[in-house]
Motif scaffolding. Structure first.
Motif, PDB file in Angstrom:
ATOM      1  N   MET A  52       2.392  -8.265  -5.473  1.00  0.00           N
ATOM      2  CA  MET A  52       1.319  -8.254  -4.484  1.00  0.00           C
ATOM      3  C   MET A  52       0.694  -6.859  -4.398  1.00  0.00           C
ATOM      4  O   MET A  52       1.399  -5.858  -4.353  1.00  0.00           O
ATOM      5  N   VAL A  53      -0.611  -6.828  -4.379  1.00  0.00           N
ATOM      6  CA  VAL A  53      -1.290  -5.542  -4.195  1.00  0.00           C
ATOM      7  C   VAL A  53      -1.181  -5.129  -2.726  1.00  0.00           C
ATOM      8  O   VAL A  53      -1.061  -5.977  -1.837  1.00  0.00           O
ATOM      9  N   PRO A  54      -1.222  -3.828  -2.443  1.00  0.00           N
ATOM     10  CA  PRO A  54      -1.087  -3.366  -1.052  1.00  0.00           C
ATOM     11  C   PRO A  54      -2.414  -3.412  -0.312  1.00  0.00           C
ATOM     12  O   PRO A  54      -3.493  -3.421  -0.924  1.00  0.00           O
ATOM     13  N   PRO A  55      -2.387  -3.389   1.028  1.00  0.00           N
ATOM     14  CA  PRO A  55      -3.621  -3.197   1.802  1.00  0.00           C
ATOM     15  C   PRO A  55      -4.219  -1.822   1.498  1.00  0.00           C
ATOM     16  O   PRO A  55      -3.498  -0.874   1.181  1.00  0.00           O
ATOM     17  N   LEU A  56      -5.528  -1.741   1.615  1.00  0.00           N
ATOM     18  CA  LEU A  56      -6.241  -0.497   1.328  1.00  0.00           C
ATOM     19  C   LEU A  56      -6.995  -0.010   2.568  1.00  0.00           C
ATOM     20  O   LEU A  56      -7.519  -0.825   3.332  1.00  0.00           O
ATOM     21  N   VAL A  57      -7.063   1.294   2.733  1.00  0.00           N
ATOM     22  CA  VAL A  57      -7.989   1.891   3.692  1.00  0.00           C
ATOM     23  C   VAL A  57      -8.838   2.882   2.901  1.00  0.00           C
ATOM     24  O   VAL A  57      -8.329   3.864   2.349  1.00  0.00           O
ATOM     25  N   LEU A  58     -10.146   2.584   2.815  1.00  0.00           N
ATOM     26  CA  LEU A  58     -11.032   3.299   1.913  1.00  0.00           C
ATOM     27  C   LEU A  58     -12.164   3.982   2.664  1.00  0.00           C
ATOM     28  O   LEU A  58     -12.877   3.344   3.454  1.00  0.00           O
ATOM     29  N   ASP A  59     -12.335   5.259   2.402  1.00  0.00           N
ATOM     30  CA  ASP A  59     -13.539   5.950   2.811  1.00  0.00           C
ATOM     31  C   ASP A  59     -14.698   5.406   1.969  1.00  0.00           C
ATOM     32  O   ASP A  59     -14.478   4.732   0.957  1.00  0.00           O
ATOM     33  N   ILE A  60     -15.925   5.690   2.374  1.00  0.00           N
ATOM     34  CA  ILE A  60     -17.087   5.218   1.598  1.00  0.00           C
ATOM     35  C   ILE A  60     -17.760   6.377   0.875  1.00  0.00           C
ATOM     36  O   ILE A  60     -17.670   6.489  -0.346  1.00  0.00           O
ATOM     37  N   ASP A  61     -18.424   7.268   1.606  1.00  0.00           N
ATOM     38  CA  ASP A  61     -19.153   8.374   0.965  1.00  0.00           C
ATOM     39  C   ASP A  61     -18.200   9.281   0.202  1.00  0.00           C
ATOM     40  O   ASP A  61     -17.205   9.771   0.750  1.00  0.00           O
ATOM     41  N   GLY A  62     -18.508   9.511  -1.073  1.00  0.00           N
ATOM     42  CA  GLY A  62     -17.678  10.384  -1.895  1.00  0.00           C
ATOM     43  C   GLY A  62     -16.468   9.698  -2.475  1.00  0.00           C
ATOM     44  O   GLY A  62     -15.766  10.278  -3.307  1.00  0.00           O
ATOM     45  N   THR A  63     -16.212   8.463  -2.067  1.00  0.00           N
ATOM     46  CA  THR A  63     -15.012   7.741  -2.499  1.00  0.00           C
ATOM     47  C   THR A  63     -15.357   6.429  -3.202  1.00  0.00           C
ATOM     48  O   THR A  63     -14.753   6.089  -4.219  1.00  0.00           O
ATOM     49  N   LEU A  64     -16.343   5.717  -2.667  1.00  0.00           N
ATOM     50  CA  LEU A  64     -16.834   4.485  -3.293  1.00  0.00           C
ATOM     51  C   LEU A  64     -18.237   4.682  -3.855  1.00  0.00           C
ATOM     52  O   LEU A  64     -18.892   3.704  -4.232  1.00  0.00           O
ATOM     53  N   THR A  65     -18.679   5.932  -3.930  1.00  0.00           N
ATOM     54  CA  THR A  65     -20.049   6.221  -4.352  1.00  0.00           C
ATOM     55  C   THR A  65     -20.076   7.029  -5.640  1.00  0.00           C
ATOM     56  O   THR A  65     -19.069   7.546  -6.106  1.00  0.00           O
ATOM     57  N   THR A  66     -21.292   7.136  -6.174  1.00  0.00           N
ATOM     58  CA  THR A  66     -21.544   8.005  -7.316  1.00  0.00           C
ATOM     59  C   THR A  66     -21.860   9.407  -6.810  1.00  0.00           C
ATOM     60  O   THR A  66     -21.960   9.639  -5.602  1.00  0.00           O
ATOM     61  N   ARG A  67     -22.053  10.323  -7.732  1.00  0.00           N
ATOM     62  CA  ARG A  67     -22.370  11.705  -7.357  1.00  0.00           C
ATOM     63  C   ARG A  67     -23.693  11.803  -6.585  1.00  0.00           C
ATOM     64  O   ARG A  67     -23.881  12.724  -5.800  1.00  0.00           O
ATOM     65  N   ASP A  68     -24.596  10.850  -6.826  1.00  0.00           N
ATOM     66  CA  ASP A  68     -25.886  10.887  -6.130  1.00  0.00           C
ATOM     67  C   ASP A  68     -25.905   9.974  -4.914  1.00  0.00           C
ATOM     68  O   ASP A  68     -26.961   9.513  -4.483  1.00  0.00           O
ATOM     69  N   HIS A  69     -24.724   9.696  -4.372  1.00  0.00           N
ATOM     70  CA  HIS A  69     -24.561   9.045  -3.062  1.00  0.00           C
ATOM     71  C   HIS A  69     -24.891   7.544  -3.059  1.00  0.00           C
ATOM     72  O   HIS A  69     -25.096   6.973  -1.989  1.00  0.00           O
ATOM     73  N   ARG A  70     -24.927   6.922  -4.213  1.00  0.00           N
ATOM     74  CA  ARG A  70     -25.152   5.482  -4.274  1.00  0.00           C
ATOM     75  C   ARG A  70     -23.818   4.748  -4.326  1.00  0.00           C
ATOM     76  O   ARG A  70     -22.837   5.246  -4.878  1.00  0.00           O
ATOM     77  N   ILE A  71     -23.770   3.544  -3.754  1.00  0.00           N
ATOM     78  CA  ILE A  71     -22.571   2.727  -3.910  1.00  0.00           C
ATOM     79  C   ILE A  71     -22.373   2.441  -5.387  1.00  0.00           C
ATOM     80  O   ILE A  71     -23.284   1.963  -6.075  1.00  0.00           O
ATOM     81  N   ASP A  72     -21.196   2.743  -5.893  1.00  0.00           N
ATOM     82  CA  ASP A  72     -20.907   2.497  -7.303  1.00  0.00           C
ATOM     83  C   ASP A  72     -20.793   0.993  -7.538  1.00  0.00           C
ATOM     84  O   ASP A  72     -20.105   0.300  -6.786  1.00  0.00           O
ATOM     85  N   PRO A  73     -21.446   0.443  -8.562  1.00  0.00           N
ATOM     86  CA  PRO A  73     -21.410  -1.006  -8.781  1.00  0.00           C
ATOM     87  C   PRO A  73     -20.014  -1.565  -9.021  1.00  0.00           C
ATOM     88  O   PRO A  73     -19.786  -2.764  -8.821  1.00  0.00           O
ATOM     89  N   ARG A  74     -19.071  -0.718  -9.421  1.00  0.00           N
ATOM     90  CA  ARG A  74     -17.708  -1.210  -9.629  1.00  0.00           C
ATOM     91  C   ARG A  74     -17.060  -1.701  -8.335  1.00  0.00           C
ATOM     92  O   ARG A  74     -16.104  -2.483  -8.371  1.00  0.00           O
ATOM     93  N   VAL A  75     -17.574  -1.247  -7.193  1.00  0.00           N
ATOM     94  CA  VAL A  75     -17.092  -1.753  -5.902  1.00  0.00           C
ATOM     95  C   VAL A  75     -17.200  -3.275  -5.865  1.00  0.00           C
ATOM     96  O   VAL A  75     -16.303  -3.975  -5.367  1.00  0.00           O
TER      97      VAL A  75
END
Length: 229
Positions: free
Chosen positions: A1-24
């Motif tokens: 089983m995978v664990p629960p996640l707590v994820l920041d957004i900016d700088g963590t789920l984004t690209t260098r130019d502040h866009r949501i990375d499509p891999r999300v």
């Protein structure tokens, strides 16, 4: 089983130019455990992200000021004190830096965000002189004027209790000073390579890759570790 996640957004789920990375949109919709989005952004932003991912809306917004478990919204802190401090900042010549529209703060309920290009010295001087139970948190994207003692970690604890799980069952990934409190509560924590010094010092591990590249590497490793094969 995978664990629960707590994820920041900016700088963590984004690209260098502040866009949501499509891999999300490839990696998170099918994650078979709770995913909490813990961010400094106003409440509608993480709710919208969860919605478009087709995930339950488990949200810690405004640096812990707003917590939503999919049914009930909990507000923390003293927004009036934050607004009073910011008003004094403006009276003394400070500029929030968002222009007339200011969609950054339009839907914000518990704190005020000030542009990273604003006069930080003046802002901190006003906060210190106010005597209010208010502090400034630098997320790398804005200065957040928020109630002291309100943070993402406490918001995570509220959500974990609502979900019937413990905070130490979560894996946390983030990049900023405001992620330290989730790192302290989670069982395992990662700072992406672009993380600030406070986040790096608090994390169990600092990743070699930054932004979504680092986050994606953690998710891949966690999924691989959970594979019974």
């Amino acid at each position: 089983m995978v664990p629960p996640l707590v994820l920041d957004i900016d700088g963590t789920l984004t690209t260098r130019d502040h866009r949501i990375d499509p891999r999300v949109f490839e990696l998170l919709p099918a994650w078979d455990a709770p995913v909490v989005f813990a961010t400094g952004k106003a409440f509608p932003y993480p709710v919208a992200l969860a919605h478009f991912l087709g995930r339950p809306q488990l949200v810690v917004a405004e640096n812990g000021g707003v917590v939503y478990d999919g049914q009930e919204t909990t507000l923390a802190g003293d927004p009036d004190a934050c607004r009073a401090v910011v008003e004094t900042f403006r009276e003394r010549g400070g500029d929030l830096g968002w222009g007339d529209g200011d969609t950054v703060n339009r839907w914000r309920e518990t704190e005020i965000a000030v542009s990273i290009d604003a006069d930080e010295r003046l802002l901190r001087e006003v906060v210190a002189a106010s005597g209010a139970d208010v502090e400034v948190v630098d997320t790398g994207y804005a200065y957040h004027v928020k109630s002291s003692g309100v943070n993402k970690g406490k918001g995570l604890a509220l959500l974990a209790d609502s979900l019937g799980v413990t905070t130490d069952s979560f894996v946390a990934i983030g990049d900023s000073e405001n992620d330290v409190s989730t790192f302290e509560r989670a069982g395992e924590s990662y700072a992406v390579a672009n993380a600030d010094p406070d986040a790096q010092a608090a994390a169990d591990r600092v990743l070699a890759e930054g932004f979504m590249d680092g986050t994606a590497s953690v998710l891949a490793a966690l999924r691989e570790d959970s594979d019974p094969a």
